[in-house]
Design a protein around this motif. Structure first.
Motif, PDB file in Angstrom:
ATOM      1  N   GLY A 267       0.112 -24.035  28.445  1.00  0.00           N
ATOM      2  CA  GLY A 267       1.387 -23.698  27.845  1.00  0.00           C
ATOM      3  C   GLY A 267       1.413 -22.375  27.107  1.00  0.00           C
ATOM      4  O   GLY A 267       2.446 -21.970  26.598  1.00  0.00           O
ATOM      5  N   ARG A 268       0.283 -21.703  27.047  1.00  0.00           N
ATOM      6  CA  ARG A 268       0.236 -20.398  26.384  1.00  0.00           C
ATOM      7  C   ARG A 268       0.411 -19.308  27.432  1.00  0.00           C
ATOM      8  O   ARG A 268       0.309 -19.539  28.631  1.00  0.00           O
ATOM      9  N   THR A 269       0.639 -18.106  26.989  1.00  0.00           N
ATOM     10  CA  THR A 269       0.954 -16.986  27.861  1.00  0.00           C
ATOM     11  C   THR A 269      -0.135 -16.712  28.896  1.00  0.00           C
ATOM     12  O   THR A 269      -1.311 -16.714  28.575  1.00  0.00           O
ATOM     13  N   ALA A 270       0.274 -16.469  30.113  1.00  0.00           N
ATOM     14  CA  ALA A 270      -0.493 -15.854  31.203  1.00  0.00           C
ATOM     15  C   ALA A 270      -1.424 -16.763  31.991  1.00  0.00           C
ATOM     16  O   ALA A 270      -1.909 -16.349  33.026  1.00  0.00           O
ATOM     17  N   TRP A 271      -1.663 -18.006  31.588  1.00  0.00           N
ATOM     18  CA  TRP A 271      -2.580 -18.818  32.381  1.00  0.00           C
ATOM     19  C   TRP A 271      -2.034 -19.074  33.783  1.00  0.00           C
ATOM     20  O   TRP A 271      -2.791 -19.094  34.750  1.00  0.00           O
ATOM     21  N   ASP A 272      -0.711 -19.249  33.888  1.00  0.00           N
ATOM     22  CA  ASP A 272      -0.116 -19.522  35.197  1.00  0.00           C
ATOM     23  C   ASP A 272      -0.237 -18.312  36.124  1.00  0.00           C
ATOM     24  O   ASP A 272      -0.540 -18.450  37.310  1.00  0.00           O
ATOM     25  N   GLN A 273      -0.045 -17.130  35.585  1.00  0.00           N
ATOM     26  CA  GLN A 273      -0.189 -15.928  36.409  1.00  0.00           C
ATOM     27  C   GLN A 273      -1.650 -15.667  36.762  1.00  0.00           C
ATOM     28  O   GLN A 273      -1.954 -15.104  37.801  1.00  0.00           O
ATOM     29  N   TRP A 274      -2.568 -16.094  35.884  1.00  0.00           N
ATOM     30  CA  TRP A 274      -3.991 -15.957  36.193  1.00  0.00           C
ATOM     31  C   TRP A 274      -4.345 -16.768  37.434  1.00  0.00           C
ATOM     32  O   TRP A 274      -5.160 -16.330  38.252  1.00  0.00           O
ATOM     33  N   LEU A 275      -3.743 -17.945  37.605  1.00  0.00           N
ATOM     34  CA  LEU A 275      -4.025 -18.764  38.785  1.00  0.00           C
ATOM     35  C   LEU A 275      -3.685 -18.001  40.065  1.00  0.00           C
ATOM     36  O   LEU A 275      -4.444 -18.010  41.038  1.00  0.00           O
ATOM     37  N   LEU A 276      -2.546 -17.322  40.057  1.00  0.00           N
ATOM     38  CA  LEU A 276      -2.160 -16.535  41.239  1.00  0.00           C
ATOM     39  C   LEU A 276      -3.076 -15.325  41.408  1.00  0.00           C
ATOM     40  O   LEU A 276      -3.518 -15.010  42.519  1.00  0.00           O
ATOM     41  N   TYR A 277      -3.372 -14.644  40.307  1.00  0.00           N
ATOM     42  CA  TYR A 277      -4.283 -13.497  40.352  1.00  0.00           C
ATOM     43  C   TYR A 277      -5.644 -13.911  40.918  1.00  0.00           C
ATOM     44  O   TYR A 277      -6.206 -13.224  41.777  1.00  0.00           O
ATOM     45  N   SER A 278      -6.169 -15.020  40.441  1.00  0.00           N
ATOM     46  CA  SER A 278      -7.484 -15.473  40.882  1.00  0.00           C
ATOM     47  C   SER A 278      -7.514 -15.727  42.390  1.00  0.00           C
ATOM     48  O   SER A 278      -8.462 -15.337  43.081  1.00  0.00           O
ATOM     49  N   ALA A 279      -6.476 -16.379  42.899  1.00  0.00           N
ATOM     50  CA  ALA A 279      -6.420 -16.621  44.341  1.00  0.00           C
ATOM     51  C   ALA A 279      -6.359 -15.308  45.118  1.00  0.00           C
ATOM     52  O   ALA A 279      -7.106 -15.127  46.095  1.00  0.00           O
ATOM     53  N   ARG A 280      -5.514 -14.407  44.685  1.00  0.00           N
ATOM     54  CA  ARG A 280      -5.401 -13.109  45.382  1.00  0.00           C
ATOM     55  C   ARG A 280      -6.701 -12.332  45.330  1.00  0.00           C
ATOM     56  O   ARG A 280      -7.115 -11.727  46.309  1.00  0.00           O
ATOM     57  N   ALA A 281      -7.370 -12.344  44.169  1.00  0.00           N
ATOM     58  CA  ALA A 281      -8.615 -11.607  44.012  1.00  0.00           C
ATOM     59  C   ALA A 281      -9.702 -12.161  44.931  1.00  0.00           C
ATOM     60  O   ALA A 281     -10.592 -11.416  45.355  1.00  0.00           O
ATOM     61  N   ARG A 282      -9.620 -13.427  45.260  1.00  0.00           N
ATOM     62  CA  ARG A 282     -10.609 -14.042  46.164  1.00  0.00           C
ATOM     63  C   ARG A 282     -10.149 -14.051  47.618  1.00  0.00           C
ATOM     64  O   ARG A 282     -10.793 -14.637  48.481  1.00  0.00           O
ATOM     65  N   GLY A 283      -9.017 -13.398  47.896  1.00  0.00           N
ATOM     66  CA  GLY A 283      -8.513 -13.303  49.261  1.00  0.00           C
ATOM     67  C   GLY A 283      -7.901 -14.600  49.779  1.00  0.00           C
ATOM     68  O   GLY A 283      -7.773 -14.794  50.990  1.00  0.00           O
ATOM     69  N   ILE A 284      -7.497 -15.470  48.882  1.00  0.00           N
ATOM     70  CA  ILE A 284      -6.867 -16.731  49.288  1.00  0.00           C
ATOM     71  C   ILE A 284      -5.360 -16.498  49.403  1.00  0.00           C
ATOM     72  O   ILE A 284      -4.734 -16.084  48.446  1.00  0.00           O
ATOM     73  N   PRO A 285      -4.820 -16.755  50.579  1.00  0.00           N
ATOM     74  CA  PRO A 285      -3.363 -16.555  50.739  1.00  0.00           C
ATOM     75  C   PRO A 285      -2.555 -17.554  49.937  1.00  0.00           C
ATOM     76  O   PRO A 285      -3.012 -18.637  49.649  1.00  0.00           O
TER      77      PRO A 285
END
Length: 190
Positions: free
Chosen positions: A172-190
């Protein structure tokens, strides 16, 4: 096929109404989904019993009592009996098009992350989940709701194992949800 997991707030007042509406909508998805309700906030155990969900009270919390994302995702993935899992905020109503999207994306080979933008709608009473409720709800949302900013991601669908290495973000705090998307993209997961 799919396990939905959430960490509800206390089932009191307005939160109780919107969370019961959301969880009830999840029970209507087909094929039926496994539902895990995590955390020991007031009413969570009773809601799990009410909706035929699995109750998992023990999750790690911050020094301030806020649930930690790494624990939530670890516990849920370990408990899920299906190959696909979905974190959903406990106030998000899901409709049949959600499962259509999950079915479509899950036909891919390899890992993936499915997420989406939410609609905001002021709901203050229990929803009447009768026949054609989705049509009625969509019309109401179109008439009085609004599309939230792109950063309002409140659900993620992925194969088990995609998110086992998460920092201990406070939910519920800032940015954790966007980190999930960033992490997938950084690992090449579509």
């Amino acid at each position: 096929m799919l396990t939905i997991f959430a960490i509800p707030k206390a089932f009191a007042g307005h939160n109780g109404v919107i969370q019961r509406n959301a969880i009830f909508s999840w029970t209507l998805l087909r094929p039926r989904c496994e539902i895990l309700l995590l955390g020991d906030d007031e009413g969570t155990k009773e809601a799990a019993e009410e909706f035929g969900a699995t109750y998992i009270p023990d999750i790690a919390r911050s020094e301030y009592g806020t649930p930690l994302l790494d624990s939530i995702f670890q516990v849920a993935q370990d408990a899920a009996t299906t190959p696909l899992v979905s974190y959903v905020n406990a106030d998000i109503i899901l409709m049949s098009d959600f499962m259509a999207a999950v079915n479509s994306v899950s036909e891919r080979d390899g890992p993936f992350v499915l997420s989406g933008q939410r609609w905001n709608l002021d709901v203050t009473e229990p929803i009447d989940f009768q026949e054609n409720w989705e049509d009625t709800f969509r019309a109401r949302t179109k008439a009085t709701g609004g599309l939230h900013d792109r950063t309002g991601t409140d659900y993620y669908v992925f194969p088990k194992g995609v998110y086992y290495d998460i920092p201990p973000f406070a939910i519920g705090r800032t940015a954790w949800d966007q980190w999930l998307l960033y992490s997938a993209r950084a690992r090449g997961i579509p």
